[in-house]
Design a protein around this motif. Sequence first.
Motif, short mmCIF file in Angstrom:
data_model
loop_
_atom_site.label_atom_id
_atom_site.label_comp_id
_atom_site.label_asym_id
_atom_site.label_seq_id
_atom_site.Cartn_x
_atom_site.Cartn_y
_atom_site.Cartn_z
N LEU A 1 0.82 -1.21 0.00
CA LEU A 1 0.00 0.00 0.00
C LEU A 1 0.85 1.26 0.00
CD1 LEU A 1 -2.78 -0.99 2.57
CD2 LEU A 1 -2.88 -1.12 0.07
N LYS A 2 0.26 2.31 -0.54
CA LYS A 2 0.90 3.63 -0.51
C LYS A 2 -0.14 4.66 -0.11
CE LYS A 2 0.19 4.50 -5.48
NZ LYS A 2 -0.66 3.32 -5.70
N GLU A 3 0.33 5.86 0.17
CA GLU A 3 -0.56 6.93 0.61
C GLU A 3 -1.64 7.19 -0.45
OE1 GLU A 3 -0.23 11.48 2.41
OE2 GLU A 3 1.57 10.27 2.04
N GLY A 4 -2.88 7.27 0.02
CA GLY A 4 -4.00 7.51 -0.88
C GLY A 4 -4.74 6.26 -1.30
N ASP A 5 -4.11 5.09 -1.11
CA ASP A 5 -4.85 3.85 -1.36
C ASP A 5 -5.96 3.70 -0.33
OD1 ASP A 5 -3.27 3.14 -3.50
OD2 ASP A 5 -1.97 1.81 -2.36
N GLU A 6 -6.96 2.88 -0.64
CA GLU A 6 -8.11 2.74 0.25
C GLU A 6 -8.36 1.28 0.62
OE1 GLU A 6 -10.46 6.71 -1.40
OE2 GLU A 6 -11.37 4.73 -1.68
N VAL A 7 -8.76 1.10 1.86
CA VAL A 7 -9.13 -0.21 2.40
C VAL A 7 -10.55 -0.08 2.93
CG1 VAL A 7 -8.62 -1.96 4.13
CG2 VAL A 7 -6.75 -0.75 2.99
N ILE A 8 -11.40 -1.06 2.63
CA ILE A 8 -12.80 -1.01 3.06
C ILE A 8 -13.06 -2.12 4.06
CG2 ILE A 8 -15.20 -1.27 2.32
CD1 ILE A 8 -14.44 -0.08 -0.35
#
Length: 408
Positions: free
Chosen positions: A112-119
Amino acid sequence: MIDTVLDILSIRKDFPILNRKVNGYPLVYLDNAATSQTPQKVIDAIVDYYSRYNANIHRGVHSLSQEATDAYEQARKKIQLHFNAAHTHEILFTSGTTHGVNLVANGFGSFLKEGDEVIVSALEHHSNIVPWQMMCERSGAVLKVIPMNLEGELVMEAYHELLSDRTKLVFCNHVSNALGTVNPIKEIIEAAHRVGAAVLIDGAQAAPHLKADVQQLDVDFYVVSAHKMCGPTGVGVLYGKEEWLNKLPPYQGGGEMIAEVTFEKTTYAELPHKFEAGTPNICGGIAFGAALDYMNAIGFEAIAQYEHELLEYATKELLAIEGLRIYGNGKEKTAVVSFNIEGLHPYDIGSILDKLGVAVRTGHHCAQPIMDFYKIPGTVRASFSFYNTKEEVDVLVKSVKRAQAMLS
């Protein structure tokens, strides 16, 4: 009648603990969502291991080590077949569901990197929230939440709106531990895959009641605990698709998970050993296999049918109590009834029930956001298994009425 399908009285004889008394009353055990009870066949498997072939596995050339290795790997094969995984090496032994979730979160964070999203969903257990929060804090990813409605179901329209090309991972429980809601995980998985996201499903509360086919679901990761399924505590399983398990870095370093070690460089073992550092819970894995044998011999369709009848009966009888409200009234539920009585604290009700020999769970059930949604401190949760009876439901109802009279 369903009683002709399952011989409940005979089944109950398989569980020694059901014969005991608590505070002078016959035990009525209705805390199965926290942990199920253990049949004699599983207890015998544990005793047999420690009595006859207790030894460390995989590394020994002596007979006991080979016997233990064979039994442990046979259990892995049983689990593979039960969940219909494509390969035995896609089944990783863990210490339980929480371990499996953390293993994936720890490894997935490296992608993951900054701005990625996890739900995640609003119906999650704390162990299905905190690891993802920690992962997002380390990576700069953003945690999004699928909202729930008053019936205790996920708002699927909102889920589809949350999905985007920034979504990298979706996490959801198959069944809510606090409410018993069965979530539409097939729809959740398919929608996530359309945007390229991976999916981890927590099957801890589903696995005791139904058989999940991981290939039919096309799920990327699925986690369960043995102690919810008539097995021992301290052991569970993470199923992962081979392609994902090969991508994830090891979670722990140590013996068993290495191919070669020098002070300059270490190479890792092939699956599943890459993720199984150290001496595992050998006896626990073997006993988990015995528990699956026991439950499959009874039959999961018969179990589900009987437990649904218990759920309907308990719901009807409890709702007849004045001032009682049930939380979680979804169209699809497992055998869990979470309730409160107006003006009474759930802990007080649970304490009186215990004095009467009835074991239930009280509190927020490690699902505090659900309780915050309903603006309540917690609930009384009665959770049923295939060895419970309608007579025990009657005892529960009678005891709740008595608690209500004492506390009012």
